[in-house]
Design a protein around this motif. Structure first.
Motif, PDB file in Angstrom:
ATOM      1  N   HIS A   1       0.979  -1.287   0.007  1.00  0.00           N
ATOM      2  CA  HIS A   1       0.184  -0.090  -0.148  1.00  0.00           C
ATOM      3  C   HIS A   1       0.819   1.278   0.029  1.00  0.00           C
ATOM      4  O   HIS A   1       1.483   1.584   0.864  1.00  0.00           O
ATOM      5  CB  HIS A   1      -0.906   0.086   1.332  1.00  0.00           C
ATOM      6  CG  HIS A   1      -1.845  -0.984   1.456  1.00  0.00           C
ATOM      7  ND1 HIS A   1      -3.109  -1.240   0.903  1.00  0.00           N
ATOM      8  CD2 HIS A   1      -1.610  -2.503   1.894  1.00  0.00           C
ATOM      9  CE1 HIS A   1      -3.527  -2.395   0.956  1.00  0.00           C
ATOM     10  NE2 HIS A   1      -2.829  -3.111   1.399  1.00  0.00           N
TER      11      HIS A   1
ATOM     12  N   LYS B   1       1.592   5.372  -0.903  1.00  0.00           N
ATOM     13  CA  LYS B   1       0.828   6.823  -1.053  1.00  0.00           C
ATOM     14  C   LYS B   1       1.832   7.512  -1.972  1.00  0.00           C
ATOM     15  O   LYS B   1       2.980   7.643  -1.696  1.00  0.00           O
ATOM     16  CB  LYS B   1       0.596   7.492   0.297  1.00  0.00           C
ATOM     17  CG  LYS B   1      -0.509   7.020   1.393  1.00  0.00           C
ATOM     18  CD  LYS B   1      -0.300   7.622   2.516  1.00  0.00           C
ATOM     19  CE  LYS B   1      -1.395   7.330   3.421  1.00  0.00           C
ATOM     20  NZ  LYS B   1      -1.664   8.011   4.570  1.00  0.00           N
TER      21      LYS B   1
ATOM     22  N   ALA C   1       2.347  11.399  -3.775  1.00  0.00           N
ATOM     23  CA  ALA C   1       2.243  12.605  -3.775  1.00  0.00           C
ATOM     24  C   ALA C   1       2.442  13.205  -5.208  1.00  0.00           C
ATOM     25  O   ALA C   1       3.658  13.134  -5.499  1.00  0.00           O
ATOM     26  CB  ALA C   1       3.241  13.580  -2.724  1.00  0.00           C
TER      27      ALA C   1
ATOM     28  N   LEU D   1      -2.184   1.582  -5.028  1.00  0.00           N
ATOM     29  CA  LEU D   1      -1.512   3.125  -5.095  1.00  0.00           C
ATOM     30  C   LEU D   1      -2.527   4.184  -4.714  1.00  0.00           C
ATOM     31  O   LEU D   1      -3.690   4.082  -5.237  1.00  0.00           O
ATOM     32  CB  LEU D   1      -0.974   3.479  -6.311  1.00  0.00           C
ATOM     33  CG  LEU D   1      -0.052   4.646  -6.505  1.00  0.00           C
ATOM     34  CD1 LEU D   1       1.018   4.666  -5.741  1.00  0.00           C
ATOM     35  CD2 LEU D   1       0.118   4.956  -7.930  1.00  0.00           C
ATOM     36  N   GLU D   2      -2.248   5.045  -3.706  1.00  0.00           N
ATOM     37  CA  GLU D   2      -3.188   6.161  -3.245  1.00  0.00           C
ATOM     38  C   GLU D   2      -2.712   7.373  -4.045  1.00  0.00           C
ATOM     39  O   GLU D   2      -1.613   7.671  -3.593  1.00  0.00           O
ATOM     40  CB  GLU D   2      -3.442   5.962  -1.915  1.00  0.00           C
ATOM     41  CG  GLU D   2      -4.375   7.478  -1.499  1.00  0.00           C
ATOM     42  CD  GLU D   2      -4.391   7.375  -0.041  1.00  0.00           C
ATOM     43  OE1 GLU D   2      -5.209   8.455   0.561  1.00  0.00           O
ATOM     44  OE2 GLU D   2      -3.982   6.681   0.819  1.00  0.00           O
TER      45      GLU D   2
ATOM     46  N   ILE E   1      -2.111  11.372  -4.001  1.00  0.00           N
ATOM     47  CA  ILE E   1      -2.421  12.715  -3.102  1.00  0.00           C
ATOM     48  C   ILE E   1      -1.805  13.973  -3.811  1.00  0.00           C
ATOM     49  O   ILE E   1      -0.769  14.131  -3.778  1.00  0.00           O
ATOM     50  CB  ILE E   1      -1.881  12.414  -1.855  1.00  0.00           C
ATOM     51  CG1 ILE E   1      -2.211  11.022  -0.821  1.00  0.00           C
ATOM     52  CG2 ILE E   1      -2.042  13.789  -0.838  1.00  0.00           C
ATOM     53  CD1 ILE E   1      -1.560  10.838   0.284  1.00  0.00           C
TER      54      ILE E   1
ATOM     55  N   ASP F   1       5.020  11.333   5.073  1.00  0.00           N
ATOM     56  CA  ASP F   1       3.417  11.359   4.757  1.00  0.00           C
ATOM     57  C   ASP F   1       3.229  10.456   3.698  1.00  0.00           C
ATOM     58  O   ASP F   1       2.087   9.912   3.524  1.00  0.00           O
ATOM     59  CB  ASP F   1       3.234  12.913   4.835  1.00  0.00           C
ATOM     60  CG  ASP F   1       3.244  13.687   5.842  1.00  0.00           C
ATOM     61  OD1 ASP F   1       3.263  13.207   7.110  1.00  0.00           O
ATOM     62  OD2 ASP F   1       3.365  14.953   5.865  1.00  0.00           O
ATOM     63  N   VAL F   2       4.196  10.215   2.853  1.00  0.00           N
ATOM     64  CA  VAL F   2       3.875   9.534   1.556  1.00  0.00           C
ATOM     65  C   VAL F   2       5.246   9.005   1.538  1.00  0.00           C
ATOM     66  O   VAL F   2       6.356   9.298   1.966  1.00  0.00           O
ATOM     67  CB  VAL F   2       3.339  10.514   0.365  1.00  0.00           C
ATOM     68  CG1 VAL F   2       2.293  11.233   0.550  1.00  0.00           C
ATOM     69  CG2 VAL F   2       4.658  11.309  -0.181  1.00  0.00           C
ATOM     70  N   GLU F   3       5.156   7.708   0.751  1.00  0.00           N
ATOM     71  CA  GLU F   3       6.323   7.019   0.421  1.00  0.00           C
ATOM     72  C   GLU F   3       7.095   7.485  -0.961  1.00  0.00           C
ATOM     73  O   GLU F   3       8.177   7.408  -1.266  1.00  0.00           O
ATOM     74  CB  GLU F   3       5.926   5.432   0.211  1.00  0.00           C
ATOM     75  CG  GLU F   3       5.832   4.758   1.243  1.00  0.00           C
ATOM     76  CD  GLU F   3       4.277   4.940   1.806  1.00  0.00           C
ATOM     77  OE1 GLU F   3       3.909   4.959   2.865  1.00  0.00           O
ATOM     78  OE2 GLU F   3       3.523   5.432   0.822  1.00  0.00           O
TER      79      GLU F   3
END
Length: 333
Positions: free
Chosen positions: A38, A40, A42, A69-70, A72, A88-90
């Motif tokens: 999972h 994230k 940006a 994938l999310e 942002i 905050d994100v990978e």
């Protein structure tokens, strides 16, 4: 009596056999299930300029590579870099110039770029007035809203001017407006021109606020314009994940190079619910026309040097940073 005890024992043995079989099946089935990562991400802006990324999402290429994938939205390359550095994100998706700034800031766990996507500037120049046969000389004596100073959009705009032998002093390059506020500022009456990505440029035209007169990518050279990066430590500890991510991006790039603009637009349409299929097809076609996307995710040393040449010309860096430190290609040509 003995017969009854025998039957009970047989029943217990059968139950144990069934239990052991089910347990073993579940264990084997669990072992065969791939681990889903999972992540994230940006993204610096949400634009059809990044069609290969959205193709990879919509066509299930990330899922096929065991990644959920999310996205942002994180406007501004500096903010993307901050999101990655603060965990905050990978993964960050922005101009690699932000990774260079971090490296020069002596960050120990700096940002390493591992996959490219676009190879030239994707901005369109929007004018308040219609201009036929536009060239960059038409900007002389005018105010251009160009985004954040030091960012890839401004750097490539400055490089385009240089390529056309136009002095920056001959126009007013406004870098005081935040990237996310460019359209709103132009609508409110600020500037004679504004540099915008799609779909913002087309939306502005449809609302009657201006005309698309040119494309910066047509005037500026090839560079790793937008790419994917992560912390050095994350890449070291998640090699397989980064490799799978890069595979998905490569599949997305292959798709856009081998399918029509309309086919691409139909697939990524859910990413742009406020745009008609007709408009989205036209936008994708513009990016195809200007050869915006890399053939594969590999970032060459020459293109990385071109980026640094632009930054040096703008006096944003004094010395070249090592290609081998900041670029770790997980796709090999």
């Amino acid at each position: 009596m003995k017969g009854k005890i025998f039957k009970i024992l047989i029943g217990i043995i059968i139950i144990l056999i069934i239990f052991i079989t089910i347990t073993k099946f579940n264990k084997n089935n669990k072992e065969q299930q791939p681990n889903i990562d999972h992540l994230k991400l940006a993204e610096v802006t949400h634009s059809a300029f990044y069609a290969p990324l959205y193709i990879a999402l919509e066509n299930g290429y990330f899922k096929n590579n065991n990644i959920e994938l999310e996205l942002i939205l994180t406007s501004g390359a500096d903010k993307v870099a901050s999101a990655v550095l603060s965990n905050d994100v990978e993964i960050g998706f922005a101009g690699p110039e932000s990774a260079i700034y971090v490296y020069n800031g002596k960050e120990e766990d700096y940002l390493v770029t591992f996959s490219g996507l676009t190879k030239r500037d994707g901005q369109f120049i929007v004018s308040r007035k219609e201009i036929k046969d536009f060239n960059l000389n038409d900007l002389k004596g005018k105010e251009v809203l160009a985004g954040r100073a030091g960012g890839m959009p401004v750097l490539n705009f400055q490089n385009a001017l240089k390529n056309e032998n136009i002095s920056e002093n001959s126009l007013d390059i406004n870098t005081s407006v935040e990237f996310s506020a460019l359209s709103g500022s132009f609508i409110s009456g600020e500037g004679d021109f504004v540099n915008l990505f799609e779909p913002n440029a087309t939306n502005l035209v449809k609302e009657g606020y201006g005309y698309i007169v040119g494309n910066i990518g047509a005037f500026s050279g090839e560079v790793p314009y937008t790419a994917f990066y992560a912390r050095k430590s994350f890449i070291k500890n998640h090699n397989e994940t980064i490799k799978n991510f890069t595979n998905a991006i490569n599949q997305g790039l292959n798709y856009v190079h081998n399918h029509s603009s309309e086919e691409i637009a139909k697939i990524i349409l859910p990413q742009f619910p406020d745009i008609s299929l007709t408009d989205l097809t036209k936008i994708v076609d513009n990016y195809k026309k200007y050869d915006s996307w890399l053939e594969n995710p590999f970032i060459t040393e020459d293109s990385f040097k071109n980026l640094q040449n632009i930054m040096k010309d703008a006096k944003l860096i004094d010395n070249y940073v090592p290609y081998d430190d900041l670029i770790n290609n997980f796709y090999h040509e």
